[in-house]
Design a protein around this motif. Structure first.
Motif, PDB file in Angstrom:
ATOM      1  N   ALA A   1       0.650   7.098   1.709  1.00 35.91           N
ATOM      2  CA  ALA A   1       1.215   6.529   0.483  1.00 35.91           C
ATOM      3  C   ALA A   1       1.453   5.026   0.654  1.00 35.91           C
ATOM      4  O   ALA A   1       1.134   4.235  -0.233  1.00 35.91           O
ATOM      5  N   GLY A   2       1.977   4.643   1.805  1.00 34.09           N
ATOM      6  CA  GLY A   2       2.279   3.232   2.045  1.00 34.09           C
ATOM      7  C   GLY A   2       1.026   2.382   2.063  1.00 34.09           C
ATOM      8  O   GLY A   2       0.963   1.321   1.448  1.00 34.09           O
ATOM      9  N   LEU A   3       0.005   2.874   2.764  1.00 38.80           N
ATOM     10  CA  LEU A   3      -1.256   2.136   2.849  1.00 38.80           C
ATOM     11  C   LEU A   3      -1.884   1.969   1.471  1.00 38.80           C
ATOM     12  O   LEU A   3      -2.339   0.890   1.108  1.00 38.80           O
ATOM     13  N   SER A   4      -1.901   3.064   0.699  1.00 36.32           N
ATOM     14  CA  SER A   4      -2.588   2.975  -0.590  1.00 36.32           C
ATOM     15  C   SER A   4      -1.794   2.112  -1.561  1.00 36.32           C
ATOM     16  O   SER A   4      -2.377   1.409  -2.390  1.00 36.32           O
ATOM     17  N   LEU A   5      -0.479   2.145  -1.441  1.00 40.80           N
ATOM     18  CA  LEU A   5       0.321   1.275  -2.308  1.00 40.80           C
ATOM     19  C   LEU A   5       0.036  -0.194  -1.991  1.00 40.80           C
ATOM     20  O   LEU A   5      -0.085  -1.028  -2.894  1.00 40.80           O
ATOM     21  N   GLY A   6      -0.094  -0.496  -0.697  1.00 40.72           N
ATOM     22  CA  GLY A   6      -0.426  -1.859  -0.298  1.00 40.72           C
ATOM     23  C   GLY A   6      -1.801  -2.261  -0.796  1.00 40.72           C
ATOM     24  O   GLY A   6      -2.015  -3.366  -1.284  1.00 40.72           O
ATOM     25  N   SER A   7      -2.726  -1.320  -0.707  1.00 37.50           N
ATOM     26  CA  SER A   7      -4.087  -1.575  -1.148  1.00 37.50           C
ATOM     27  C   SER A   7      -4.137  -1.788  -2.655  1.00 37.50           C
ATOM     28  O   SER A   7      -4.806  -2.691  -3.171  1.00 37.50           O
ATOM     29  N   TRP A   8      -3.386  -0.957  -3.372  1.00 35.39           N
ATOM     30  CA  TRP A   8      -3.305  -1.062  -4.835  1.00 35.39           C
ATOM     31  C   TRP A   8      -2.720  -2.410  -5.226  1.00 35.39           C
ATOM     32  O   TRP A   8      -3.191  -3.091  -6.121  1.00 35.39           O
ATOM     33  N   TRP A   9      -1.674  -2.835  -4.496  1.00 37.37           N
ATOM     34  CA  TRP A   9      -1.057  -4.135  -4.749  1.00 37.37           C
ATOM     35  C   TRP A   9      -2.087  -5.251  -4.573  1.00 37.37           C
ATOM     36  O   TRP A   9      -2.213  -6.142  -5.405  1.00 37.37           O
ATOM     37  N   ALA A  10      -2.827  -5.190  -3.458  1.00 40.03           N
ATOM     38  CA  ALA A  10      -3.836  -6.217  -3.209  1.00 40.03           C
ATOM     39  C   ALA A  10      -4.849  -6.248  -4.346  1.00 40.03           C
ATOM     40  O   ALA A  10      -5.300  -7.307  -4.774  1.00 40.03           O
ATOM     41  N   TYR A  11      -5.159  -5.056  -4.858  1.00 39.84           N
ATOM     42  CA  TYR A  11      -6.151  -4.939  -5.923  1.00 39.84           C
ATOM     43  C   TYR A  11      -5.699  -5.672  -7.189  1.00 39.84           C
ATOM     44  O   TYR A  11      -6.438  -6.468  -7.743  1.00 39.84           O
ATOM     45  N   TYR A  12      -4.469  -5.399  -7.627  1.00 47.26           N
ATOM     46  CA  TYR A  12      -4.108  -5.997  -8.921  1.00 47.26           C
ATOM     47  C   TYR A  12      -3.413  -7.337  -8.808  1.00 47.26           C
ATOM     48  O   TYR A  12      -3.338  -8.079  -9.771  1.00 47.26           O
ATOM     49  N   GLU A  13      -2.899  -7.669  -7.605  1.00 43.88           N
ATOM     50  CA  GLU A  13      -2.115  -8.897  -7.506  1.00 43.88           C
ATOM     51  C   GLU A  13      -2.924 -10.082  -6.992  1.00 43.88           C
ATOM     52  O   GLU A  13      -2.748 -11.199  -7.450  1.00 43.88           O
ATOM     53  N   LEU A  14      -3.815  -9.847  -6.046  1.00 43.60           N
ATOM     54  CA  LEU A  14      -4.530 -10.982  -5.455  1.00 43.60           C
ATOM     55  C   LEU A  14      -5.624 -11.509  -6.361  1.00 43.60           C
ATOM     56  O   LEU A  14      -6.138 -12.603  -6.156  1.00 43.60           O
ATOM     57  N   GLY A  15      -5.988 -10.725  -7.375  1.00 38.95           N
ATOM     58  CA  GLY A  15      -6.849 -11.260  -8.420  1.00 38.95           C
ATOM     59  C   GLY A  15      -8.310 -11.388  -8.060  1.00 38.95           C
ATOM     60  O   GLY A  15      -9.047 -12.097  -8.727  1.00 38.95           O
ATOM     61  N   TRP A  16      -8.762 -10.706  -6.997  1.00 39.32           N
ATOM     62  CA  TRP A  16     -10.182 -10.746  -6.670  1.00 39.32           C
ATOM     63  C   TRP A  16     -10.848  -9.399  -6.851  1.00 39.32           C
ATOM     64  O   TRP A  16     -12.025  -9.244  -6.568  1.00 39.32           O
ATOM     65  N   GLY A  17     -10.058  -8.421  -7.263  1.00 38.23           N
ATOM     66  CA  GLY A  17     -10.634  -7.117  -7.533  1.00 38.23           C
ATOM     67  C   GLY A  17     -10.971  -6.336  -6.288  1.00 38.23           C
ATOM     68  O   GLY A  17     -11.523  -5.262  -6.349  1.00 38.23           O
ATOM     69  N   GLY A  18     -10.651  -6.879  -5.120  1.00 36.04           N
ATOM     70  CA  GLY A  18     -10.897  -6.150  -3.869  1.00 36.04           C
ATOM     71  C   GLY A  18      -9.675  -5.305  -3.559  1.00 36.04           C
ATOM     72  O   GLY A  18      -8.575  -5.574  -4.026  1.00 36.04           O
ATOM     73  N   TRP A  19      -9.871  -4.284  -2.739  1.00 33.28           N
ATOM     74  CA  TRP A  19      -8.725  -3.420  -2.428  1.00 33.28           C
ATOM     75  C   TRP A  19      -8.583  -3.199  -0.937  1.00 33.28           C
ATOM     76  O   TRP A  19      -7.631  -2.612  -0.467  1.00 33.28           O
ATOM     77  N   TRP A  20      -9.528  -3.666  -0.136  1.00 32.07           N
ATOM     78  CA  TRP A  20      -9.399  -3.534   1.312  1.00 32.07           C
ATOM     79  C   TRP A  20     -10.123  -4.704   1.942  1.00 32.07           C
ATOM     80  O   TRP A  20     -11.269  -4.963   1.611  1.00 32.07           O
ATOM     81  N   PHE A  21      -9.462  -5.419   2.852  1.00 30.60           N
ATOM     82  CA  PHE A  21     -10.037  -6.664   3.363  1.00 30.60           C
ATOM     83  C   PHE A  21     -10.272  -6.651   4.870  1.00 30.60           C
ATOM     84  O   PHE A  21     -10.715  -7.624   5.426  1.00 30.60           O
ATOM     85  N   TRP A  22      -9.934  -5.559   5.541  1.00 30.83           N
ATOM     86  CA  TRP A  22     -10.040  -5.479   7.000  1.00 30.83           C
ATOM     87  C   TRP A  22      -9.295  -6.637   7.654  1.00 30.83           C
ATOM     88  O   TRP A  22      -9.740  -7.229   8.617  1.00 30.83           O
ATOM     89  N   ASP A  23      -8.192  -6.961   7.087  1.00 32.35           N
ATOM     90  CA  ASP A  23      -7.324  -7.995   7.616  1.00 32.35           C
ATOM     91  C   ASP A  23      -6.552  -7.399   8.808  1.00 32.35           C
ATOM     92  O   ASP A  23      -6.269  -6.198   8.807  1.00 32.35           O
ATOM     93  N   PRO A  24      -6.247  -8.208   9.853  1.00 36.90           N
ATOM     94  CA  PRO A  24      -5.575  -7.635  11.025  1.00 36.90           C
ATOM     95  C   PRO A  24      -4.337  -6.806  10.697  1.00 36.90           C
ATOM     96  O   PRO A  24      -4.087  -5.792  11.344  1.00 36.90           O
ATOM     97  N   VAL A  25      -3.587  -7.243   9.695  1.00 34.09           N
ATOM     98  CA  VAL A  25      -2.361  -6.508   9.389  1.00 34.09           C
ATOM     99  C   VAL A  25      -2.664  -5.174   8.706  1.00 34.09           C
ATOM    100  O   VAL A  25      -2.000  -4.164   8.946  1.00 34.09           O
ATOM    101  N   GLU A  26      -3.700  -5.174   7.871  1.00 35.95           N
ATOM    102  CA  GLU A  26      -4.132  -3.899   7.289  1.00 35.95           C
ATOM    103  C   GLU A  26      -4.613  -2.964   8.386  1.00 35.95           C
ATOM    104  O   GLU A  26      -4.272  -1.786   8.417  1.00 35.95           O
ATOM    105  N   ASN A  27      -5.413  -3.522   9.302  1.00 34.06           N
ATOM    106  CA  ASN A  27      -5.927  -2.712  10.401  1.00 34.06           C
ATOM    107  C   ASN A  27      -4.788  -2.149  11.232  1.00 34.06           C
ATOM    108  O   ASN A  27      -4.853  -1.018  11.706  1.00 34.06           O
TER     109      ASN A  27
END
Lengths: 651, 172
Positions: free
Chosen positions: A220-246
């Protein structure tokens, strides 16, 4: 006053964790009942005091007490109440305090729900839990005290990073931490078992619900973070393989493996050493994640406050906890004799394949995350490892995983007949293949990999449904009762696998058939994307509580008829000054339409930079993940796992 | 299976992380080192013509320092007195005012002094992007239009001695 109480309570919690981690353990080794009975009360006390400490800090944030350094650095009077509260765990110090708080919460839960465990084992588990806690308390008190005062105190705070001022993100860290820290329980059980030198079915029955709980929170936590990235960062991406995501994804992968290997220990009394190792590794990844996020050792878009000195402390702590437990494992693992044997084709083997693939995937992610660092340390070269590596390497591992996932649940324990199995499932394979071809024909084709992922998703979807239908003997007399009465764990498995299938189908859609359109638009201009016509009607300047924004109004129509209006915003926050995009999204089952308003292109503010994205099946991804979590919760409600239920066989 | 393998792997990772802690993650060299400067043409502050361009740098005979700055950037105020000193020591410094209005730049230079031979106004930040600038201030060493060195953040006196002078000397 309240702040000082919080500080004092933190010191008390630290002392209690020391007591909980030492005397009862000594009592357990020497079989002294009175020393052992210190354990549970210490766990409750520790939780009580760290809770006081945590809520004292929250209070300081709510009343904006800027004489506390942490509050002054991370809050602001104009911030909405929700974000004042969420700032409690948004800062470095606060987040570590929250870690300790959740750790003590789990400790108290183990103390309560585990009270029917054999006394010496219960005490050992709680002692391990307390030792980890002790490290965190020391870290807080010595290097990251959240209650530090400043004088003279500032009249106003610095504010919180505006990107983080979002409901999705307010709840993302607590969920993630509940997951991260939940794995500590599994870890404590594993180390406890190594100390006791014994692992059996009852042990696995104990470990599985805790792993499941942690896994649900992590997902739940991961997907909420991913969902946030999707609608907030404004690039339409949802997973960036960023070290913190990893850092959050690696424990998830291992926890998923652990979830499955614990089944083998429970049902077949084998794979014991491996399961113990996974339990240790899962929590090690949690700690490693904390280290990566908090030490600044890797650069990341998640630029939190970083400090090498703290890094050295966490690393030393990491070395003690992880290194110590791995050493213990190395010395004791031989005592864990495997029980049942199994044939190369069997449910056990399928689960072993699952475990191997998930572990290798976690290692690949670890390697990709740390490689730039290793390279820099050894040769001084600066490189970044980006999505192409991860997508290829990780994707490559997921293909066999998804294939086996479709077979696994239909396979018998101990020994299975591969030919018969494939014979039963050949129509499912054919159906998945046909469906993929039909869909490809309808959408006018696409990349080969798109077909592979879509096909795998459909295969998993259909095979999961098929296995379920066979299990409940669908459409044979009394099948309704069988549907309801089947074990919750099996029901949970079906939901979990179904959720992943839906998510994979969503990923194939949004990754391979997405469209993007960037344009400079005047009022009245239209752009079309994915069958939608999007018209810029107007823009308006608006003011929020701590930001100003341009709000644009777009009319969205399809085949000439108006469907809706979308109102994306471009906000500029005041403290700290920072622009953010608030995308407007039209979500439907078939695709998301994603609209972002950018800067004005001319001084008269009549031309605007606009970005449009069309993301097919995006909703399927979120729905799939939600179904996975639901599956986990259903499984958790299985009678076998009722945490208070008496355990048999563990004497 | 040797049970010590996980422990050994972990030890190796810890060692790497320990070394990693002493590295500076913000120390990223420019991709453009030893490449010609990106082509650009900027209006000089206080004039209307595009008189400061990549051509200016390419035809410059001395080794020069090129400094990206802005009046809205606090560290630039910290750095500015040192740039004035460098000018007095005889270094030639070109300036690019990044995402800033001409009026603000003029006032900034009036108040703080003007160490620059020429100041280009990069109002929309395009030149900054071409140079790969991502923080203010940033400073480049350029010889005959070729980028020799990039420094991120304000230049401190000690850094100038340690990092800039060897490159300025060897480029001469």
């Amino acid at each position: 006053m309240i702040v000082e109480l919080g500080h004092f309570a933190l010191i008390l919690a630290c002392l209690l964790s020391f007591i909980q981690g030492t005397f009862p353990l000594y009592g357990a080794l020497k079989n002294r009942g009175r020393l052992m009975s210190l354990s549970a009360p210490a766990a409750y006390g520790q939780f009580f005091f760290v809770a006081i400490s945590f809520f004292a800090l929250m209070y300081a944030f709510i009343v904006s007490d800027f004489s506390v350094v942490n509050v002054a650095k991370n809050s602001h009077t104009l911030k909405p109440l929700l974000y004042k509260i969420s700032a409690t765990w948004g800062s470095h110090e606060g987040s570590i305090l929250f870690w300790a708080f959740v750790l003590a919460l789990y400790g108290a839960m183990v103390a309560y729900f585990g009270r029917r465990l054999p006394k010496s084992f219960h005490v050992t588990v709680l002692a391990v839990q307390a030792m980890v806690g002790f490290g965190f308390y020391l870290f807080l008190l010595l290097t990251s005290n959240p209650f530090e005062r400043v004088f003279p105190f500032p009249m106003e705070g610095n504010g919180l990073n505006p990107l983080l001022q979002d409901p999705g993100l307010a709840f993302h860290p607590p969920l993630l931490y509940m997951g991260y820290v939940g794995l500590s329980v599994t870890f404590s059980f594993a180390v406890g078992a190594l100390i006791a030198g014994r692992v059996d079915a009852a042990w696995a029955r104990w470990v599985r619900p805790w792993t499941l709980l942690a896994w649900c929170f992590l997902t739940a936590g991961l997907s909420l973070g991913s969902w946030w990235a999707y609608y907030e960062l404004g690039w339409g991406g949802w997973w960036f393989w960023d070290p913190v995501e990893n850092a959050a994804f690696m424990p998830w992968l291992v926890a998923t493996g652990l979830l499955h290997s614990a089944i083998v220990v429970e049902k077949r009394d084998t794979l014991k050493a491996w399961t113990i190792l996974l339990a240790i590794i899962a929590f090690s990844f949690s700690l490693l994640g904390t280290f990566i996020v908090r030490s600044g050792v890797l650069t990341s878009v998640h630029a939190f406050a970083t400090d090498p000195e703290r890094g050295v402390f966490i690393l030393a702590f990491l070395f003690l906890v992880i290194g110590g437990s791995l050493l213990l494992f190395a010395m004791r693992a031989d005592r864990l004799q495997p029980g049942g044997l199994f044939a190369p084709v069997s449910r056990e083997s399928m689960l072993v394949i699952n475990n191997l693939l998930l572990s290798v995937a976690a290692l690949v992610v670890l390697f990709g995350t740390l490689y730039p660092l290793l390279r820099d340390a050894l040769t001084g070269d600066k490189i970044t490892v980006g999505p192409p590596f991860f997508n290829m390497a990780f994707g490559f591992l997921m293909i066999p995983l998804l294939l086996v996932m479709g077979l696994g649940p239909s396979t018998n324990w101990k020994r299975a007949d591969l030919v018969g199995l494939l014979g039963r499932l050949k129509f499912i394979m054919l159906a998945a293949l046909l469906a993929t071809i039909v869909i490809f024909y309808i959408v006018d084709g696409g990349e080969i990999m798109a077909a592979v992922w879509l096909g795998l998703g459909l295969w998993l979807l259909l095979s999961t449904l098929f296995e379920w239908a066979e299990r409940v003997k669908l459409f044979k007399s009394g099948f309704m009762a069988r549907i309801i009465r089947q074990p919750r764990a099996s029901m949970g498995m079906s939901f979990g696998h179904l959720g992943l299938a839906i998510a994979v189908i969503g990923i194939s859609g949004t990754s391979y058939w997405n469209l993007e359109h960037q344009d400079i638009m005047r009022y009245g201009d239209s752009a079309s994307i994915g069958g939608y016509d999007v018209t810029l009607r107007d823009t308006d300047g608006i003011a929020g509580p701590n930001y100003t924004a341009v709000k644009a109004t777009f009319d969205v129509s399809r085949d000439g008829s108006t469907i809706t209006t979308l109102e994306p915003e471009a906000r500029v926050y005041m403290t700290p000054p920072m622009p953010t995009t608030e995308a407007a999204i039209l979500s439907t089952l078939s695709a998301d339409l994603f609209v972002v308003i950018g800067e004005a292109n001319n001084k008269e503010h009549t031309e605007w930079a606009v970005r449009l994205y069309y993301k097919p099946l995006q909703l399927w991804l979120w729905a799939g993940v939600a179904i996975m979590v639901l599956g986990g919760l259903i499984s958790l409600s299985d009678r076998r796992f009722r945490m208070g239920a008496p355990t048999r066989g563990y004497k | 299976m040797n049970k010590f393998i996980p422990f050994a792997i972990f030890c190796a990772i810890s060692l790497a992380l320990y070394v990693g802690l002493s590295l500076n993650p913000s120390n990223i060299p420019s991709e453009l080192i030893n490449d010609p400067v990106p082509e650009f043409a900027l209006t000089e502050v206080g004039s209307d013509t595009a008189s400061f361009s990549s051509e200016t740098l390419a035809t410059e005979e001395d080794v020069i320092i090129m400094n990206f700055f802005a009046s809205w950037c606090a560290p630039c105020y910290v750095e500015h007195p040192f740039l004035m000193e460098l000018k007095n020591r005889g270094y030639k410094i070109y300036g690019v005012a990044y995402k800033d209005r001409a009026r603000n730049i003029t006032r900034f230079l009036e108040e703080q002094g003007n160490p620059y031979t020429q100041v280009g106004a990069d109002e929309n930040g395009r030149v900054g992007i071409e140079f790969g600038v991502y923080g203010m201030p940033e400073t480049y060493i350029i010889k005959n239009g070729i980028i020799k060195y990039k420094h991120i953040g304000p230049i401190l006196e000690m850094q100038f001695e340690d990092e800039f002078i060897p490159i300025l000397e060897s480029a001469r």
